[in-house]
Scaffold this active site. Structure first.
Site, PDB file in Angstrom:
ATOM      1  N   ASP A 217       0.843  -1.202   0.000  1.00 49.13           N
ATOM      2  CA  ASP A 217       0.000   0.000   0.000  1.00 49.13           C
ATOM      3  C   ASP A 217       0.881   1.256   0.000  1.00 49.13           C
ATOM      4  O   ASP A 217       0.377   2.372  -0.114  1.00 49.13           O
ATOM      5  CB  ASP A 217      -1.012   0.004   1.155  1.00 49.13           C
ATOM      6  CG  ASP A 217      -0.347  -0.038   2.517  1.00 49.13           C
ATOM      7  OD1 ASP A 217       0.897  -0.102   2.585  1.00 49.13           O
ATOM      8  OD2 ASP A 217      -1.075   0.007   3.529  1.00 49.13           O
ATOM      9  N   SER A 218       2.206   1.072   0.058  1.00 47.54           N
ATOM     10  CA  SER A 218       3.124   2.202  -0.133  1.00 47.54           C
ATOM     11  C   SER A 218       2.897   2.835  -1.509  1.00 47.54           C
ATOM     12  O   SER A 218       3.344   3.949  -1.766  1.00 47.54           O
ATOM     13  CB  SER A 218       4.582   1.750   0.008  1.00 47.54           C
ATOM     14  OG  SER A 218       4.852   0.646  -0.825  1.00 47.54           O
TER      15      SER A 218
ATOM     16  N   ASP B 216      -0.981  -6.391  -0.506  1.00 50.93           N
ATOM     17  CA  ASP B 216      -1.187  -5.749   0.795  1.00 50.93           C
ATOM     18  C   ASP B 216      -2.680  -5.493   1.027  1.00 50.93           C
ATOM     19  O   ASP B 216      -3.370  -5.007   0.134  1.00 50.93           O
ATOM     20  CB  ASP B 216      -0.454  -4.393   0.783  1.00 50.93           C
ATOM     21  CG  ASP B 216       0.323  -4.148   2.051  1.00 50.93           C
ATOM     22  OD1 ASP B 216       0.238  -4.959   2.982  1.00 50.93           O
ATOM     23  OD2 ASP B 216       1.040  -3.120   2.094  1.00 50.93           O
TER      24      ASP B 216
ATOM     25  N   LYS C 146      -0.829  -9.616   2.886  1.00 50.23           N
ATOM     26  CA  LYS C 146      -0.133  -9.121   4.081  1.00 50.23           C
ATOM     27  C   LYS C 146      -1.063  -8.144   4.792  1.00 50.23           C
ATOM     28  O   LYS C 146      -1.774  -7.385   4.144  1.00 50.23           O
ATOM     29  CB  LYS C 146       1.162  -8.401   3.691  1.00 50.23           C
ATOM     30  CG  LYS C 146       1.871  -7.734   4.879  1.00 50.23           C
ATOM     31  CD  LYS C 146       3.224  -7.188   4.509  1.00 50.23           C
ATOM     32  CE  LYS C 146       3.211  -5.797   3.914  1.00 50.23           C
ATOM     33  NZ  LYS C 146       2.595  -4.741   4.768  1.00 50.23           N
TER      34      LYS C 146
ATOM     35  N   GLU D 251      -1.314  -5.523   8.509  1.00 52.86           N
ATOM     36  CA  GLU D 251      -0.563  -4.901   9.612  1.00 52.86           C
ATOM     37  C   GLU D 251      -1.243  -5.176  10.946  1.00 52.86           C
ATOM     38  O   GLU D 251      -2.473  -5.190  11.022  1.00 52.86           O
ATOM     39  CB  GLU D 251      -0.482  -3.379   9.385  1.00 52.86           C
ATOM     40  CG  GLU D 251       0.267  -3.000   8.132  1.00 52.86           C
ATOM     41  CD  GLU D 251       0.384  -1.478   7.947  1.00 52.86           C
ATOM     42  OE1 GLU D 251      -0.059  -0.711   8.828  1.00 52.86           O
ATOM     43  OE2 GLU D 251       0.922  -1.073   6.895  1.00 52.86           O
TER      44      GLU D 251
ATOM     45  N   GLU E  34       9.144  -3.936  10.856  1.00 53.72           N
ATOM     46  CA  GLU E  34       9.561  -2.644  10.277  1.00 53.72           C
ATOM     47  C   GLU E  34      10.027  -1.670  11.362  1.00 53.72           C
ATOM     48  O   GLU E  34       9.311  -1.438  12.356  1.00 53.72           O
ATOM     49  CB  GLU E  34       8.389  -2.030   9.485  1.00 53.72           C
ATOM     50  CG  GLU E  34       8.762  -0.679   8.866  1.00 53.72           C
ATOM     51  CD  GLU E  34       7.791  -0.180   7.804  1.00 53.72           C
ATOM     52  OE1 GLU E  34       6.844  -0.900   7.456  1.00 53.72           O
ATOM     53  OE2 GLU E  34       8.019   0.950   7.317  1.00 53.72           O
TER      54      GLU E  34
HETATM   55  O1  KIV Z   1       3.529  -1.138   1.627  1.00 55.26           O
HETATM   56  C1  KIV Z   1       4.724  -1.424   1.735  1.00 55.26           C
HETATM   57  O2  KIV Z   1       5.558  -1.133   0.876  1.00 55.26           O
HETATM   58  C2  KIV Z   1       5.130  -2.145   2.934  1.00 55.26           C
HETATM   59  C3  KIV Z   1       6.596  -2.314   3.154  1.00 55.26           C
HETATM   60  C4  KIV Z   1       7.143  -1.066   3.745  1.00 55.26           C
HETATM   61  C5  KIV Z   1       6.901  -3.517   3.975  1.00 55.26           C
HETATM   62  O3  KIV Z   1       4.313  -2.538   3.714  1.00 55.26           O
END
Ligand code: KIV
Length: 278
Positions: A47-48, A86, A116, A118, A185
């Site tokens: 989600d970055s 994500d 993934k 969080e 992280e």
């Molecule tokens: O969204 C992302 O790029 C991440 C990484 C920083 C692990 O979650």
């Protein structure tokens, strides 16, 4: 040698090995196809992308449709790389059913191999339900950007003994719930080492020192595409932003100077056809 996609059992076998594995981000077919040419085992459609591609100030506005939209081309560009999608903010905090429905979408519509999310103990019940439903889940603890506000900003986590103990408990809760690996992280290296030693599944560090079983980075950071600032945890292996600006300046200047396009970039026509035009 042709690249072969890492499997989840193979990922788990990397636990405690001297050999490390790696995961970097991608959000489009071009970058994914570049990563496919390397031994890098995993791609995260993170989600970055909210900050690196969509221009938001945080990851919070990223939607399920954004993640699915960007996962599809990555899967096409890197068919032999393990793809993790994500779960964006708001896609797993309403109910377990909603979380499972959204995780299913990332795998079925996006084509990801795993998802993934969080969080620690607070999401363990969601992880357990997903894993029971057959969804491979990667955890993410420490600095969790979706809830950075609650953590007091983008700061190193687990710096005192109490906070570090919490992180270890979070990691254990996720392991018990069934995640196959955990991203850690922005935590002090000795804390990441302890977490790594306490778990029987791989830890994947980003800003977490050298003791994790894998290393993770945002590709735009490691390639130096993002040039506004370089976070301490990032090593730039190239300065592509500068190279891109230089290339674009050269194109502009050569256009002004009449150097581009040269004969090698232009198309001609037969002399007799040309004469008939005059
Ligand atoms: O969204 C992302 O790029 C991440 C990484 C920083 C692990 O979650």
């Amino acid at each position: 040698m042709a690249k072969v996609k890492m499997t989840i059992p193979q990922c788990k076998e990397m636990k405690g090995k001297t050999e490390k594995f790696t995961m970097i981000t991608a959000y489009d077919v071009l970058l994914a196809s570049v990563i496919e040419k390397t031994p890098i085992e995993m791609i995260l459609v993170g989600d970055s992308l909210g900050m690196t591609v969509l221009g938001y100030n945080s990851t919070v506005p990223v939607t399920m449709d954004d993640i699915i939209h960007h996962t599809k081309p990555v899967v096409k560009g890197a068919p032999n790389t393990f793809i993790v999608g994500d779960m964006p903010f708001g896609s797993y905090n309403a109910s377990v059913e909603d979380a499972i429905r959204n995780a299913n979408r990332i795998m079925k519509e996006g084509g990801a191999d795993a998802i993934k999310l969080e969080g620690g103990k607070n999401v363990a019940h969601i992880v357990e339900a997903m894993v029971n439903g057959g969804i491979p889940v990667m955890g993410h603890i420490g600095l969790t950007p979706q809830t950075a506000g609650q953590l007091g900003g983008f700061k190193v986590q687990g710096k005192d003994a109490e906070a570090a103990k919490q992180l270890i408990e979070d990691a254990k809760a996720l392991e018990k719930a069934g995640v196959f690996a955990i991203v850690v992280e922005c935590v002090p290296a000795p804390v990441a080492k302890l977490i790594t030693e306490e778990l029987s599944i791989p830890t994947m560090g980003i800003g977490a020192g050298p003791y994790c079983d894998a290393q993770v980075l945002v590709t735009q950071d490691l390639l130096g595409m993002f040039d506004r600032f370089v976070p301490k945890m990032v090593k730039q292996y190239a300065q592509l932003n500068k190279q891109m600006v230089d290339a674009l300046n050269s194109f502009y200047q050569e256009t002004q100077d009449g150097v581009f396009p040269g004969p090698e970039h232009s198309f001609g026509m037969k002399e007799e056809d040309l004469k008939r035009l005059y």
